[in-house]
Design an enzyme around this catalytic site. Sequence first.
Site, mmCIF file in Angstrom:
data_model
loop_
_atom_site.group_PDB
_atom_site.id
_atom_site.type_symbol
_atom_site.label_atom_id
_atom_site.label_comp_id
_atom_site.label_asym_id
_atom_site.label_seq_id
_atom_site.Cartn_x
_atom_site.Cartn_y
_atom_site.Cartn_z
ATOM 1 N N CYS A 1 0.709 -1.161 0.085
ATOM 2 C CA CYS A 1 -0.010 0.122 0.161
ATOM 3 C C CYS A 1 0.857 1.336 0.024
ATOM 4 O O CYS A 1 1.881 1.076 0.661
ATOM 5 C CB CYS A 1 -0.842 0.066 1.012
ATOM 6 S SG CYS A 1 -1.839 -1.431 1.368
ATOM 7 N N ARG B 1 3.108 0.418 -5.260
ATOM 8 C CA ARG B 1 2.821 -0.328 -4.292
ATOM 9 C C ARG B 1 1.664 -1.119 -4.119
ATOM 10 O O ARG B 1 1.422 -2.059 -3.101
ATOM 11 C CB ARG B 1 2.582 0.612 -2.861
ATOM 12 C CG ARG B 1 4.165 1.288 -2.764
ATOM 13 C CD ARG B 1 4.287 2.309 -1.742
ATOM 14 N NE ARG B 1 5.604 2.555 -1.661
ATOM 15 C CZ ARG B 1 6.270 2.126 -0.271
ATOM 16 N NH1 ARG B 1 5.606 1.501 0.492
ATOM 17 N NH2 ARG B 1 7.477 2.494 0.008
ATOM 18 N N TRP C 1 -2.863 -2.593 -1.700
ATOM 19 C CA TRP C 1 -2.791 -4.130 -2.113
ATOM 20 C C TRP C 1 -3.326 -4.911 -0.791
ATOM 21 O O TRP C 1 -2.715 -4.878 0.379
ATOM 22 C CB TRP C 1 -1.256 -4.362 -2.206
ATOM 23 C CG TRP C 1 -0.868 -5.524 -2.645
ATOM 24 C CD1 TRP C 1 -1.004 -6.248 -3.833
ATOM 25 C CD2 TRP C 1 -0.626 -6.655 -1.764
ATOM 26 N NE1 TRP C 1 -0.488 -7.542 -3.840
ATOM 27 C CE2 TRP C 1 -0.098 -7.730 -2.515
ATOM 28 C CE3 TRP C 1 -0.148 -6.978 -0.475
ATOM 29 C CZ2 TRP C 1 0.120 -9.092 -2.031
ATOM 30 C CZ3 TRP C 1 0.087 -8.085 0.083
ATOM 31 C CH2 TRP C 1 0.504 -9.185 -0.725
ATOM 32 N N ASN D 1 -0.326 1.756 5.954
ATOM 33 C CA ASN D 1 0.295 0.802 5.084
ATOM 34 C C ASN D 1 1.104 -0.109 6.182
ATOM 35 O O ASN D 1 1.809 0.381 7.178
ATOM 36 C CB ASN D 1 1.520 1.523 4.477
ATOM 37 C CG ASN D 1 2.561 0.357 3.629
ATOM 38 O OD1 ASN D 1 2.187 -0.765 3.368
ATOM 39 N ND2 ASN D 1 3.640 0.700 3.544
ATOM 40 N N GLY D 2 0.932 -1.439 6.148
ATOM 41 C CA GLY D 2 1.694 -2.297 7.166
ATOM 42 C C GLY D 2 0.457 -3.418 7.416
ATOM 43 O O GLY D 2 -0.611 -3.493 6.726
ATOM 44 N N GLU E 1 14.152 -17.678 -13.240
ATOM 45 C CA GLU E 1 13.513 -16.482 -13.468
ATOM 46 C C GLU E 1 12.438 -16.534 -14.753
ATOM 47 O O GLU E 1 11.510 -15.702 -14.709
ATOM 48 C CB GLU E 1 14.681 -15.495 -13.801
ATOM 49 C CG GLU E 1 14.516 -14.064 -14.225
ATOM 50 C CD GLU E 1 13.669 -13.185 -13.244
ATOM 51 O OE1 GLU E 1 13.403 -13.670 -12.180
ATOM 52 O OE2 GLU E 1 13.114 -12.242 -13.347
ATOM 53 N N LYS F 1 8.717 -15.177 -14.409
ATOM 54 C CA LYS F 1 8.440 -14.074 -15.267
ATOM 55 C C LYS F 1 6.997 -14.559 -15.909
ATOM 56 O O LYS F 1 5.983 -13.859 -15.883
ATOM 57 C CB LYS F 1 9.155 -13.790 -16.425
ATOM 58 C CG LYS F 1 9.588 -12.251 -16.755
ATOM 59 C CD LYS F 1 10.136 -11.451 -15.807
ATOM 60 C CE LYS F 1 9.792 -11.337 -14.258
ATOM 61 N NZ LYS F 1 10.694 -10.752 -13.603
ATOM 62 N N GLU G 1 4.098 -14.752 -13.504
ATOM 63 C CA GLU G 1 3.667 -13.481 -12.816
ATOM 64 C C GLU G 1 2.749 -12.639 -13.927
ATOM 65 O O GLU G 1 1.660 -12.184 -13.715
ATOM 66 C CB GLU G 1 5.053 -12.851 -12.937
ATOM 67 C CG GLU G 1 5.063 -11.697 -11.872
ATOM 68 C CD GLU G 1 6.227 -10.855 -11.858
ATOM 69 O OE1 GLU G 1 7.292 -11.225 -12.559
ATOM 70 O OE2 GLU G 1 6.381 -10.042 -10.988
ATOM 71 N N HIS H 1 13.121 -36.853 -11.717
ATOM 72 C CA HIS H 1 12.909 -37.193 -10.408
ATOM 73 C C HIS H 1 11.589 -36.885 -9.990
ATOM 74 O O HIS H 1 11.281 -36.609 -8.836
ATOM 75 C CB HIS H 1 14.028 -36.507 -9.477
ATOM 76 C CG HIS H 1 15.317 -37.037 -9.706
ATOM 77 N ND1 HIS H 1 15.813 -38.321 -9.377
ATOM 78 C CD2 HIS H 1 16.489 -36.554 -10.041
ATOM 79 C CE1 HIS H 1 16.949 -38.548 -9.678
ATOM 80 N NE2 HIS H 1 17.376 -37.282 -10.210
ATOM 81 N N LYS I 1 4.511 -3.864 -6.999
ATOM 82 C CA LYS I 1 6.108 -3.606 -7.525
ATOM 83 C C LYS I 1 7.021 -3.592 -6.332
ATOM 84 O O LYS I 1 7.809 -4.231 -6.458
ATOM 85 C CB LYS I 1 6.195 -2.312 -8.241
ATOM 86 C CG LYS I 1 7.614 -1.683 -8.657
ATOM 87 C CD LYS I 1 7.803 -2.981 -9.757
ATOM 88 C CE LYS I 1 9.488 -2.649 -10.440
ATOM 89 N NZ LYS I 1 9.715 -3.749 -11.323
#
Length: 589
Positions: free
Chosen positions: A2, A27, A71, A95-96, A462, A466, A469, A485, A584
């Site tokens: 947030c 945020r 968020w 925020n928190g 990565e 990506k 996401e 395996h 972000k």
Amino acid sequence: MCGIIGYTGKAQAAPKLLLCLKRLEYRGYDSAGIAVLCEDNFSVYKRKGRVDELEGAKALSGTTGIGHTRWATHGEPSEKNAHPHLYGRYAVVHNGIIENYRQLKEECEARGERFTSETDSEVIAHLLDFYDEGDVLTALRKTCARLIGSYALAVMRRDRADALYAARRKSPLIVGRGNDGLYVASDVPAIAECGELYSLADGEFALLQQDTIKFFREEGEIGKEQMKLTSRAEFPDKGGYAHYMWKEMCEIPAAIAHSIINFDSDPRFSAFNIVLCHTKYVQIVACGTAYHSGIAAKYLIERAARIPVEVTVASEYRYGDPIIREGTLTLAVSQSGETADTLAAAQLAKERGATVVAVTNAPDSSITRIAHFVLLTQAGREIAVAATKSFNAQLALLYSFGTALAAQQGKTADRSALLSLPALAEQTLSRVEKLKMTAPFYAQARSVYFIGRGADYCAALEGSLKLKEISYLPSEGYPAGELKHGTLALVDEGTPVVAILTQRAVAEKTMNAVSEVYARGGKVLLITSFPEYTARKEVSVSILLPACEELYSPILSVIPLQALAYYTALARGNDPDKPRNLAKSVTVE
Ligand code: AGP
């Protein structure tokens, strides 16, 4: 996460709050709201969705106000759960996370108070009203003393049209004075125009009233020095590109070029080079993409400097019992410099005696205030939620670090190959367009697997992150040898598997895994720097990378993987810049 903002001054608050909220949107962007004080009343405007949805709030009249972009942690993204939260005489943005909110809420409800949201934050407005016997700062202190968890707060009281109150614990909060008034914000760039900026520390409060800013701790008023900024914030536009993500990928060559550091010859690093001389162990703590850059760095550092490197996800490190031996250097890698878990891990390493080095793209971020040394990647501001150029920049910097460490340890380390990377990245970018044709096939897949060995394993991780996401496809990255395996059981007719192959010594081994996939009907996309493998029958599509020093190859091989994720997201109709449920900067644990 947030983002929070507050303004008090002579101008209308609403347009200023909206501008700053836009800058804080990285945020969180699932709902947003503002409240403005006018003649002892709060005018409130909240919407589900992005800050753009608040356009109608511009007309709210009043010169003191607070705003929030959310968020969701507690309660779904909705208008009722959007901040500001109001109760009695108070309006609050937070925020928190308030960990004991259930217990506090029960207490309030037992007094007959009613709640209108499912959030943890609303309880703060209730407590403020309860503890207020005339003095707002006392009420704020008493309220904060009851809160367990993390908070950055901006608070207004209905009958104080010229005052804002702020408090902080474990969530960043900046106070600023601009030409047009006083501000509080979650970060410096949100209020970039302010000539005077102050960073609130844990346990501190601020009162912003008319032209005065006062800071307090539990024991009373305190003095505070202005922040010394090393840079001014930039707010890049899309520059004609359809999306920030693609624009930022096109900036990869420059990001690499600017992030390569020559530690030996640059006098700014003389003290740092002495630390490198005495380094016996390296730890890397980071999250998400930054964690993957740590894995790539491990391969290089261990090979070049022969120093053991431990790479740990920051959220695990912070609640583990990490061993810090003499000569331990802990690299805390974070694009934003605000990731809560990475900050906590860096703090823990510092408390236990490690030399903490921040690797960040954000010059004045929280992590720079914890670390003993700061190494800045020069990727330029990254807007898209999916990290691209910042990852390549982290690799360029960490590779420079690895070669410098090797040199300081008396090992021969060839830096020259580093300098060719920007041009090679440019060539790689010019070869990815054919993946656009492949994207529709990926877009309808049930799941996608990425495999690679050694340094290629990092690229596999990565590439998979990506894709997850921004395309929302289930996906995993594995060491190629692990496939048989267990995961091979998931491969059948048409399953897409992306193989990364740039390490000569294990190339045939990775090709064995490719053959095993092919034998089960899997469709292989090969990313390789070896032309001889591109024509093999097991390979459906290939991207040939330019030849490059093998240990540096993830900096190139990740580029087609970023492009694959981008094209697949578009083929699925997703916005690659703002994927659902993400933000972000992850400022909560
Ligand atoms: C990357 O695409 C992600 N958005 C995410 O994994 C990110 O890398 C992670 O949250 C860490 O962020 P940081 O580098 O700002 O600390």
